[in-house]
Design a protein around this motif. Structure first.
Motif, PDB file in Angstrom:
ATOM      1  N   CYS A 115       0.806  -1.226   0.000  1.00  0.00           N
ATOM      2  CA  CYS A 115       0.000   0.000   0.000  1.00  0.00           C
ATOM      3  C   CYS A 115       0.837   1.274   0.000  1.00  0.00           C
ATOM      4  O   CYS A 115       0.289   2.388   0.055  1.00  0.00           O
ATOM      5  CB  CYS A 115      -0.932   0.000   1.209  1.00  0.00           C
ATOM      6  SG  CYS A 115      -2.107  -1.370   1.177  1.00  0.00           S
ATOM      7  N   GLY A 116       2.155   1.131  -0.052  1.00  0.00           N
ATOM      8  CA  GLY A 116       3.017   2.305  -0.168  1.00  0.00           C
ATOM      9  C   GLY A 116       3.058   3.182   1.067  1.00  0.00           C
ATOM     10  O   GLY A 116       3.094   4.413   0.970  1.00  0.00           O
ATOM     11  N   ILE A 117       3.053   2.551   2.250  1.00  0.00           N
ATOM     12  CA  ILE A 117       3.086   3.299   3.503  1.00  0.00           C
ATOM     13  C   ILE A 117       3.976   2.540   4.473  1.00  0.00           C
ATOM     14  O   ILE A 117       4.059   1.312   4.417  1.00  0.00           O
ATOM     15  CB  ILE A 117       1.657   3.464   4.062  1.00  0.00           C
ATOM     16  CG1 ILE A 117       1.623   4.443   5.221  1.00  0.00           C
ATOM     17  CG2 ILE A 117       1.045   2.122   4.444  1.00  0.00           C
ATOM     18  CD1 ILE A 117       0.206   4.815   5.642  1.00  0.00           C
ATOM     19  N   ASN A 118       4.684   3.271   5.349  1.00  0.00           N
ATOM     20  CA  ASN A 118       5.568   2.545   6.255  1.00  0.00           C
ATOM     21  C   ASN A 118       4.786   1.919   7.405  1.00  0.00           C
ATOM     22  O   ASN A 118       3.629   2.257   7.666  1.00  0.00           O
ATOM     23  CB  ASN A 118       6.712   3.442   6.772  1.00  0.00           C
ATOM     24  CG  ASN A 118       6.245   4.555   7.686  1.00  0.00           C
ATOM     25  OD1 ASN A 118       5.508   4.332   8.638  1.00  0.00           O
ATOM     26  ND2 ASN A 118       6.696   5.775   7.405  1.00  0.00           N
ATOM     27  N   ARG A 119       5.416   0.982   8.097  1.00  0.00           N
ATOM     28  CA  ARG A 119       4.719   0.191   9.110  1.00  0.00           C
ATOM     29  C   ARG A 119       4.188   1.059  10.241  1.00  0.00           C
ATOM     30  O   ARG A 119       3.060   0.837  10.726  1.00  0.00           O
ATOM     31  CB  ARG A 119       5.657  -0.873   9.672  1.00  0.00           C
ATOM     32  CG  ARG A 119       5.999  -1.977   8.697  1.00  0.00           C
ATOM     33  CD  ARG A 119       7.001  -2.967   9.280  1.00  0.00           C
ATOM     34  NE  ARG A 119       6.551  -3.519  10.552  1.00  0.00           N
ATOM     35  CZ  ARG A 119       7.208  -4.444  11.222  1.00  0.00           C
ATOM     36  NH1 ARG A 119       8.342  -4.934  10.753  1.00  0.00           N
ATOM     37  NH2 ARG A 119       6.740  -4.905  12.367  1.00  0.00           N
ATOM     38  N   ALA A 120       4.964   2.048  10.674  1.00  0.00           N
ATOM     39  CA  ALA A 120       4.529   2.896  11.788  1.00  0.00           C
ATOM     40  C   ALA A 120       3.292   3.705  11.405  1.00  0.00           C
ATOM     41  O   ALA A 120       2.334   3.817  12.186  1.00  0.00           O
ATOM     42  CB  ALA A 120       5.665   3.827  12.203  1.00  0.00           C
ATOM     43  N   GLN A 121       3.298   4.282  10.191  1.00  0.00           N
ATOM     44  CA  GLN A 121       2.124   5.035   9.727  1.00  0.00           C
ATOM     45  C   GLN A 121       0.909   4.132   9.590  1.00  0.00           C
ATOM     46  O   GLN A 121      -0.209   4.523   9.941  1.00  0.00           O
ATOM     47  CB  GLN A 121       2.437   5.692   8.390  1.00  0.00           C
ATOM     48  CG  GLN A 121       3.387   6.873   8.461  1.00  0.00           C
ATOM     49  CD  GLN A 121       3.716   7.400   7.068  1.00  0.00           C
ATOM     50  OE1 GLN A 121       4.018   6.634   6.152  1.00  0.00           O
ATOM     51  NE2 GLN A 121       3.646   8.704   6.911  1.00  0.00           N
ATOM     52  N   LEU A 122       1.145   2.931   9.074  1.00  0.00           N
ATOM     53  CA  LEU A 122       0.046   1.985   8.913  1.00  0.00           C
ATOM     54  C   LEU A 122      -0.546   1.623  10.269  1.00  0.00           C
ATOM     55  O   LEU A 122      -1.780   1.626  10.443  1.00  0.00           O
ATOM     56  CB  LEU A 122       0.539   0.722   8.202  1.00  0.00           C
ATOM     57  CG  LEU A 122      -0.469  -0.427   8.082  1.00  0.00           C
ATOM     58  CD1 LEU A 122      -1.686  -0.009   7.265  1.00  0.00           C
ATOM     59  CD2 LEU A 122       0.196  -1.656   7.447  1.00  0.00           C
ATOM     60  N   THR A 123       0.296   1.327  11.236  1.00  0.00           N
ATOM     61  CA  THR A 123      -0.175   0.921  12.554  1.00  0.00           C
ATOM     62  C   THR A 123      -0.987   2.030  13.220  1.00  0.00           C
ATOM     63  O   THR A 123      -2.099   1.806  13.710  1.00  0.00           O
ATOM     64  CB  THR A 123       1.017   0.530  13.447  1.00  0.00           C
ATOM     65  OG1 THR A 123       1.728  -0.553  12.832  1.00  0.00           O
ATOM     66  CG2 THR A 123       0.550   0.108  14.824  1.00  0.00           C
TER      67      THR A 123
END
Length: 249
Positions: A170-178
């Motif tokens: 989805c083109g987003i880093n893990r921290a932003q996703l979480t």
């Protein structure tokens, strides 16, 4: 100070500009739609009696509930907020910033208000509205990627999904996703995956004759015990109990 009132029809009123929304002579059993430019969001309100909630908006529509379902065949299930797409924002700006005067201004605002409501329902109907998080921290781009992550989970729940694979897809880093996922959906990514897998397991238990252990494995559980515990917590009965209920019927 009160917002400017425009009587669009006997079933719809528009309120434009700064100030309070006067709660008088509204259509019976109304719902509300509000549009705010900074941040660019729109919202659906089931309780239009709460006039204070509409004060901050730049544009407010009060519409008879039955008129919405009759004309558009739907209404959102509950209060919700979305990022306002560019197309809707352009129409909303034309409503707010009309440069005409007198009757010409009122006529244009009536036409554009109807257009804005129609486009709102069009966007809701085709699923292109991106939910805004409750804090307003996420940008439209971030919210779109997180909504894509939820869609990926809903469609590929029976695959091996991790934070890493979802964030990369989805083109987003893990921290932003979480953080963003919890803000938008009030649950963790792991909870969303588990909920979707258990829902899929329930469907298979009711619709197929596959062994319970095979269904658990297909839904990502490596052993029957962990599958049974998770399923029982979610639905209040073990998978075998649900299967037996179906067979007894």
């Amino acid at each position: 100070m009160m917002k400017t009132r425009i009587d669009v029809s006997p079933e719809m009123i528009a309120f434009i500009g700064d100030g309070m929304v006067p709660c008088e002579d509204w259509p019976d059993t109304s719902v509300g739609f509000s549009y705010l430019f900074s941040p660019a969001i729109c919202a659906f309100h089931t309780d239009t009696d709460a006039c204070d909630d509409l004060t901050a908006a730049d544009i407010v529509f009060v519409v008879k509930r039955e008129a919405c379902t009759r004309t558009f065949g739907m209404l959102p299930d509950a209060p919700a907020t979305w990022h306002m797409p560019n197309e809707m924002r352009s129409i909303a700006l034309a409503v707010r910033d009309c440069r005409l005067a007198g009757l010409a201004a009122a006529t244009l605002r009536v036409a554009k208000s109807i257009e804005l409501l129609c486009v709102t329902f069009e966007q809701l109907g085709d699923g292109s509205m991106i939910p805004a998080d409750g804090t307003g921290v996420l940008t439209a781009s971030e919210a779109r990627r997180i909504a894509a992550a939820r869609d990926l989970i809903d469609k590929r729940w029976n695959e091996k999904l991790t934070l890493e694979t979802i964030s990369r897809a989805c083109g987003i880093n893990r921290a932003q996703l979480t953080r963003g996922f919890r803000s938008m959906f009030a649950m963790s990514v792991a909870d969303a995956i588990a909920d979707r897998r258990l829902g899929g397991a329930r469907q298979m238990l009711l619709a197929t004759d596959l062994p319970v252990s095979a269904i658990g494995y297909k839904c990502g559980y490596l052993n029957n015990a962990s599958f049974t515990r998770a399923f029982s917590r979610r639905f209040g009965q073990a998978p075998t109990q649900l299967r037996n209920t179906r067979l007894a019927a």
